[in-house]
Motif scaffolding. Sequence first.
Motif, PDB file in Angstrom:
ATOM      1  N   GLU A  47       0.844  -1.193   0.000  1.00  0.00           N
ATOM      2  CA  GLU A  47       0.000   0.000   0.000  1.00  0.00           C
ATOM      3  C   GLU A  47       0.878   1.241   0.000  1.00  0.00           C
ATOM      4  O   GLU A  47       1.904   1.289   0.688  1.00  0.00           O
ATOM      5  CB  GLU A  47      -0.904   0.020   1.231  1.00  0.00           C
ATOM      6  N   LEU A  48       0.464   2.242  -0.756  1.00  0.00           N
ATOM      7  CA  LEU A  48       1.160   3.516  -0.831  1.00  0.00           C
ATOM      8  C   LEU A  48       0.182   4.621  -0.467  1.00  0.00           C
ATOM      9  O   LEU A  48      -0.984   4.591  -0.872  1.00  0.00           O
ATOM     10  CB  LEU A  48       1.702   3.750  -2.245  1.00  0.00           C
ATOM     11  N   ASP A  49       0.663   5.596   0.295  1.00  0.00           N
ATOM     12  CA  ASP A  49      -0.240   6.653   0.747  1.00  0.00           C
ATOM     13  C   ASP A  49       0.518   7.972   0.817  1.00  0.00           C
ATOM     14  O   ASP A  49       1.732   8.001   1.053  1.00  0.00           O
ATOM     15  CB  ASP A  49      -0.809   6.281   2.126  1.00  0.00           C
ATOM     16  N   ARG A  50      -0.236   9.068   0.616  1.00  0.00           N
ATOM     17  CA  ARG A  50       0.309  10.421   0.765  1.00  0.00           C
ATOM     18  C   ARG A  50      -0.707  11.253   1.554  1.00  0.00           C
ATOM     19  O   ARG A  50      -1.319  12.167   1.013  1.00  0.00           O
ATOM     20  CB  ARG A  50       0.537  11.073  -0.600  1.00  0.00           C
ATOM     21  N   ASP A  63       2.545  13.850   4.653  1.00  0.00           N
ATOM     22  CA  ASP A  63       3.364  12.699   5.002  1.00  0.00           C
ATOM     23  C   ASP A  63       3.432  11.733   3.831  1.00  0.00           C
ATOM     24  O   ASP A  63       2.612  11.779   2.905  1.00  0.00           O
ATOM     25  CB  ASP A  63       2.795  11.968   6.227  1.00  0.00           C
ATOM     26  N   LEU A  64       4.414  10.862   3.889  1.00  0.00           N
ATOM     27  CA  LEU A  64       4.519   9.734   2.966  1.00  0.00           C
ATOM     28  C   LEU A  64       4.429   8.462   3.793  1.00  0.00           C
ATOM     29  O   LEU A  64       5.032   8.373   4.872  1.00  0.00           O
ATOM     30  CB  LEU A  64       5.854   9.768   2.216  1.00  0.00           C
ATOM     31  N   ARG A  65       3.685   7.475   3.309  1.00  0.00           N
ATOM     32  CA  ARG A  65       3.544   6.232   4.053  1.00  0.00           C
ATOM     33  C   ARG A  65       3.506   5.036   3.110  1.00  0.00           C
ATOM     34  O   ARG A  65       3.173   5.164   1.931  1.00  0.00           O
ATOM     35  CB  ARG A  65       2.269   6.243   4.913  1.00  0.00           C
ATOM     36  N   CYS A  78      -3.193   2.145  -3.913  1.00  0.00           N
ATOM     37  CA  CYS A  78      -2.728   3.531  -3.866  1.00  0.00           C
ATOM     38  C   CYS A  78      -3.782   4.396  -3.182  1.00  0.00           C
ATOM     39  O   CYS A  78      -4.927   4.461  -3.623  1.00  0.00           O
ATOM     40  CB  CYS A  78      -2.470   4.055  -5.274  1.00  0.00           C
ATOM     41  N   ARG A  79      -3.365   5.017  -2.100  1.00  0.00           N
ATOM     42  CA  ARG A  79      -4.237   5.965  -1.414  1.00  0.00           C
ATOM     43  C   ARG A  79      -3.547   7.323  -1.500  1.00  0.00           C
ATOM     44  O   ARG A  79      -2.353   7.431  -1.264  1.00  0.00           O
ATOM     45  CB  ARG A  79      -4.447   5.554   0.041  1.00  0.00           C
TER      46      ARG A  79
END
Length: 289
Positions: A92-95, A99-101, A210-211
């Motif tokens: 999972e990718l998040d912004r 922040d970046l996660r 992707c979030r």
Amino acid sequence: MSTVRRAEAFIVLAAVRDVEGFELDLAARTLAAGWGGDVPQLLEATAGIMALRAAADGTDPALLAGRYPQLGYLLAVERALAGHGVAVLCRELDRPELDLRGRLVLDLPRAVGAHPATWCFAIEWGSDRGWSTVIEPAGNALPPGGQRSWHWFDGLLPAPDAVADRVVRHLDGDLTLPGRRPWRCHGTQLLAALGEYPAPAAVPDVPTVCRSDPGWRPEAFRRRLLCYEPPPVPSVGAEVHLPGLPGDRRRVVAVVPGRPGDVDLFLVRLAGQDFLVSWDDVWPHLSTG
């Protein structure tokens, strides 16, 4: 689980018509690896993982590096985990906001030997707290005093091999953590460090969710100060000046150590209050005179 009970469980799994292919293989491997619950619980656990994988939109991960600067670093950790025989079921990718996660859901059969009742074993990285290990309990319901996350605070961007080594120990049931290390860098420095891990042209075929916060602003992130400093050990009698309340100085009347892996190293109770507060939030306001 006895051999007879396991055989019966395999028959049940095979008879469930909506469990097939990847999920059936995952359930069967988890069962054989030492699943500690019953078959319906196993199917709920694998269904949760499948729902997460299904949330992936099918975008080629190689095309996401520009939108998610953390992707190359996460993939480097994946490669290090693969060197230890640990597979990733979903990434999972998040912004969120500024922040970046990222999150890697690990192969459930690898986890159930030491954590027989977990429904999901994952590791998470964020530009605010670094890495943490997340072990979801059965039914996602924590028992009294239970714990779901173990925050490492072992540097903001530890080397992928070091991350993999610690993850393997956690998978094997050793949840000890190192002493906390401080960090201090600006967003520009973090992005430059992440750039040392470019995403390869051929990204492993793992569903990628992707979030993204539509308000995420790269320039604002570059100006951010990303820092962590382990707090000093609190003591009863220490005086703090509460922010936003001129003249309000209160003494610490009780100190409660946090559990290993908790976000807070200590909780404290201040005079005149009947609740605990995070020492991490309070200690910067220690009175100096």
